[in-house]
Design an enzyme around this catalytic site. Structure first.
Site, PDB file in Angstrom:
ATOM      1  N   LYS A 170      36.402  83.497  13.093  1.00 27.72           N
ATOM      2  CA  LYS A 170      36.679  82.341  12.268  1.00 27.72           C
ATOM      3  C   LYS A 170      38.207  82.182  12.191  1.00 27.72           C
ATOM      4  O   LYS A 170      38.875  82.864  11.408  1.00 27.72           O
ATOM      5  CB  LYS A 170      36.067  82.521  10.877  1.00 27.72           C
ATOM      6  CG  LYS A 170      36.085  81.228  10.028  1.00 27.72           C
ATOM      7  CD  LYS A 170      37.405  81.037   9.347  1.00 27.72           C
ATOM      8  CE  LYS A 170      37.486  79.726   8.599  1.00 27.72           C
ATOM      9  NZ  LYS A 170      38.870  79.381   8.214  1.00 27.72           N
ATOM     10  N   GLU A 173      41.506  77.104   9.680  1.00 25.45           N
ATOM     11  CA  GLU A 173      41.064  75.731   9.913  1.00 25.45           C
ATOM     12  C   GLU A 173      42.193  74.835  10.408  1.00 25.45           C
ATOM     13  O   GLU A 173      41.942  73.760  10.967  1.00 25.45           O
ATOM     14  CB  GLU A 173      40.475  75.137   8.634  1.00 25.45           C
ATOM     15  CG  GLU A 173      41.419  75.057   7.453  1.00 25.45           C
ATOM     16  CD  GLU A 173      41.325  76.267   6.549  1.00 25.45           C
ATOM     17  OE1 GLU A 173      41.632  76.119   5.360  1.00 25.45           O
ATOM     18  OE2 GLU A 173      40.938  77.354   7.030  1.00 25.45           O
ATOM     19  N   GLY A 203      37.385  78.260   4.966  1.00 18.27           N
ATOM     20  CA  GLY A 203      36.968  79.619   4.654  1.00 18.27           C
ATOM     21  C   GLY A 203      35.769  79.734   3.742  1.00 18.27           C
ATOM     22  O   GLY A 203      34.825  80.478   4.040  1.00 18.27           O
ATOM     23  N   SER A 224      46.294  87.174   3.252  1.00 13.89           N
ATOM     24  CA  SER A 224      46.968  87.579   2.026  1.00 13.89           C
ATOM     25  C   SER A 224      46.210  88.715   1.342  1.00 13.89           C
ATOM     26  O   SER A 224      45.036  88.980   1.633  1.00 13.89           O
ATOM     27  CB  SER A 224      47.067  86.388   1.071  1.00 13.89           C
ATOM     28  OG  SER A 224      45.780  86.029   0.596  1.00 13.89           O
ATOM     29  N   GLY A 247      49.333  91.460   3.040  1.00 17.04           N
ATOM     30  CA  GLY A 247      50.696  91.015   2.818  1.00 17.04           C
ATOM     31  C   GLY A 247      51.733  92.113   2.954  1.00 17.04           C
ATOM     32  O   GLY A 247      51.429  93.297   3.071  1.00 17.04           O
ATOM     33  N   CYS A 279      54.166  88.532   8.651  1.00 18.30           N
ATOM     34  CA  CYS A 279      53.776  89.569   7.686  1.00 18.30           C
ATOM     35  C   CYS A 279      54.735  90.751   7.699  1.00 18.30           C
ATOM     36  O   CYS A 279      54.978  91.358   6.656  1.00 18.30           O
ATOM     37  CB  CYS A 279      52.365  90.067   7.996  1.00 18.30           C
ATOM     38  SG  CYS A 279      51.083  88.820   7.865  1.00 18.30           S
ATOM     39  N   LYS A 329      56.244  75.536  -1.879  1.00 19.42           N
ATOM     40  CA  LYS A 329      56.048  76.856  -2.478  1.00 19.42           C
ATOM     41  C   LYS A 329      57.241  77.761  -2.179  1.00 19.42           C
ATOM     42  O   LYS A 329      57.761  78.454  -3.075  1.00 19.42           O
ATOM     43  CB  LYS A 329      54.754  77.485  -1.953  1.00 19.42           C
ATOM     44  CG  LYS A 329      54.465  78.870  -2.508  1.00 19.42           C
ATOM     45  CD  LYS A 329      53.174  79.431  -1.923  1.00 19.42           C
ATOM     46  CE  LYS A 329      52.911  80.842  -2.433  1.00 19.42           C
ATOM     47  NZ  LYS A 329      51.663  81.416  -1.844  1.00 19.42           N
ATOM     48  N   ILE A 378      56.900  85.836   0.016  1.00 17.22           N
ATOM     49  CA  ILE A 378      57.318  84.435   0.021  1.00 17.22           C
ATOM     50  C   ILE A 378      56.802  83.715   1.252  1.00 17.22           C
ATOM     51  O   ILE A 378      56.404  82.556   1.198  1.00 17.22           O
ATOM     52  CB  ILE A 378      58.857  84.348  -0.054  1.00 17.22           C
ATOM     53  CG1 ILE A 378      59.341  84.974  -1.357  1.00 17.22           C
ATOM     54  CG2 ILE A 378      59.333  82.896   0.062  1.00 17.22           C
ATOM     55  CD1 ILE A 378      60.838  85.142  -1.445  1.00 17.22           C
ATOM     56  N   PHE A 379      56.809  84.370   2.387  1.00 19.00           N
ATOM     57  CA  PHE A 379      56.343  83.816   3.656  1.00 19.00           C
ATOM     58  C   PHE A 379      57.178  82.598   4.071  1.00 19.00           C
ATOM     59  O   PHE A 379      56.663  81.553   4.460  1.00 19.00           O
ATOM     60  CB  PHE A 379      54.855  83.454   3.582  1.00 19.00           C
ATOM     61  CG  PHE A 379      54.065  84.025   4.733  1.00 19.00           C
ATOM     62  CD1 PHE A 379      54.138  85.375   5.031  1.00 19.00           C
ATOM     63  CD2 PHE A 379      53.260  83.219   5.513  1.00 19.00           C
ATOM     64  CE1 PHE A 379      53.418  85.908   6.098  1.00 19.00           C
ATOM     65  CE2 PHE A 379      52.538  83.735   6.584  1.00 19.00           C
ATOM     66  CZ  PHE A 379      52.615  85.089   6.875  1.00 19.00           C
TER      67      PHE A 379
END
Length: 481
Positions: A170, A173, A203, A224, A247, A279, A329, A378-379
């Site tokens: 999976k 998306e 998901g 995450s 993470g 990551c 974000k 934070i990514f």
């Protein structure tokens, strides 16, 4: 989608459209799957494992087909790289490089299939010979993220197949295109129907059934820590084995004796690679106080020269963030840090064409310990500076995190480097480099960064069950006279 060896639009016929995060234009469309599609994929994988030829093939036969897959990926590297670039927003040169890196992983896994082995214990006396067998664990569900959709799958799927398992994949998306393209290559390489199945969609709709199904024997999840917790909760229903890569809040530890030019370049690369959406990238700079000011300025000069721009431009080093919500974000973390007293040395704002989601690589000082900049993943291309005075303090700061995925150590002192390597709590540690990798070496995290290991010979063992057999070699002494 790809179920039972056939491409299908799924039970609902509904579609999803992906817009390039670097350009704002629609670039891809694929089915929005429903629960019925997930169940069909699980059934196909179950049938292929229980009654199909794949688990019973010799390791050599499986390896031959996996080598064919690797050759086909290599042949289609440009096309696959373009798909990755358009769907993820990463620079085209990086995207193609990742596809070529995935080829290497597939080839290693193909060869490793032939060295998977058990053990024999001929030391239990004349009466008994014991053998330890490794068997494929069964049907494996694989949930992959949006940041490295093809490469992260390559760190799992070929090992799953090499072990003799079947799979239901999976993908995210938003970045399913390269995974679906891979299905055509698997078919061309002679992977039997049902061995690999791919369901696309959201998901909660098509991913959750993989977590809940008692017909799936193991689940590999990359995402995450929140996603990992959900997987652990769901696995309790049928005691499903889990592999989790979650993470990170990874430190760069820079000692005063380091080659500061090399360290500055490495730290800049580690925090900005894939726009910080990595990551194992470094988001905390733990630097010795005696050089902190000078090193921060040297690093800022590097960061200001990073080329942010159109992902299709071969000169671009940092492309777009995943989507608009994620961009806001990331910027929100910076703004909150400033409100709590942090100082922006460089970056800190949106940049570039507003049709895309570009953020300036950002460096901050005077960051308080409780600030989310230092506690949460934070990514994005954001780095917080934390000074230290002595070695013990450096290790304490580096380990002051719920995560333990990776760390980079910069020093010319061999003893200091080895001490730090042993004492930093992280699944991967680099010395005088960062983000180096090879399929021969296992990867994974400590603490809340995950469970299990991928790649290396551990990558095959992860997808096996161990069975012990005791074989009696002499006439039995009867218990009942």
């Amino acid at each position: 989608m790809y179920i039972g060896g056939q491409f299908t639009d799924g039970a609902s016929g509904q579609m999803m459209t992906r817009h390039s995060p670097g350009h704002g234009a629609a670039v891809a469309q694929w089915p929005s799957g429903v629960g019925e599609d997930a169940q069909a994929a699980i059934a196909a994988a179950r049938e292929a494992f229980d009654n199909g030829p794949w688990p019973s093939l010799s390791a050599g036969a499986r390896a031959a087909r996996l080598f064919k897959v690797a050759d086909l990926i290599e042949r289609h590297a440009q096309e696959l790289g373009l798909i990755e670039c358009l769907e993820t927003g990463k620079p085209i040169t990086q995207a193609i490089g990742e596809i070529r890196g995935a080829v290497d992983v597939w080839r290693f896994a193909a060869g490793a299939a032939r060295v998977m082995r058990g053990e024999a214990y001929n030391n239990l006396g004349d009466r008994v010979l014991a053998i330890v067998l490794r068997e494929p664990i069964g049907v494996v569900g694989v949930i992959t993220p949006w940041n490295f959709p093809f490469f992260i799958l390559a760190e799992r799927l070929p090992f799953i197949l090499a072990a003799g398992c079947t799979a239901v994949v999976k993908p995210s998306e938003a970045t399913s295109g390269s995974t679906l393209k891979l299905c055509a290559l698997l078919h061309a390489a002679g992977i039997p129907p049902g061995v690999v199945n791919v369901v696309t969609g959201r998901g909660p709709v098509v991913g959750q059934p993989l977590l809940d199904s008692d017909r799936i024997d193991m689940l590999s999840v990359t995402g995450s820590t929140t996603t990992g917790r959900k997987a652990i909760e769901a696995s309790a229903g049928n005691i499903k084995k889990l592999g989790l890569e979650l993470g990170g809040k990874n430190p760069h530890i820079v000692f005063a004796d380091a080659d500061l030019d090399d360290a500055a370049d490495g730290v800049a690369f580690g925090m900005a690679f894939n726009a910080g959406q990595c990551c194992v990238g470094g988001s905390r700079l733990v630097v010795q106080r005696s050089i902190a000011e000078a090193f921060t300025e040297k690093l800022a000069q590097k960061i200001r020269r990073i080329r942010v721009g159109d992902p299709l431009d071969a000169q671009t080093q940092v492309g777009a963030l995943f989507d608009e919500a994620h961009m806001h974000k990331v910027l929100g973390y910076v703004q909150e840090g400033v409100r709590m007293g942090a100082h922006v040395v460089c970056g800190g704002a949106r940049t570039g064409d507003h049709a895309g989601y570009f953020v300036q690589p950002t460096l901050l000082t005077n960051v308080r310990p409780a600030t989310p900049l230092l506690r949460e993943e934070i990514f994005g291309p954001v780095l917080a500076v934390v000074p230290f005075d002595g070695y013990e303090e450096a290790i304490a700061i580096a380990n002051d995190s719920a995560f333990g995925l990776a760390a980079s150590i910069w020093t010319k002192d061999l003893s200091q480097a080895l001490r730090a390597t042993r004492q930093v709590r992280a699944g991967r540690v680099w010395v005088n480099t960062t983000l180096d990798n090879g399929p021969e070496t296992p990867l994974g995290g400590m603490k809340q960064s995950g469970l299990g290991r991928e790649a290396g010979l551990s990558g095959i063992e992860e997808y096996t069950e161990v069975k012990t057999a005791h074989i009696h070699l002499q006439a039995r002494t009867h218990w009942i006279a």
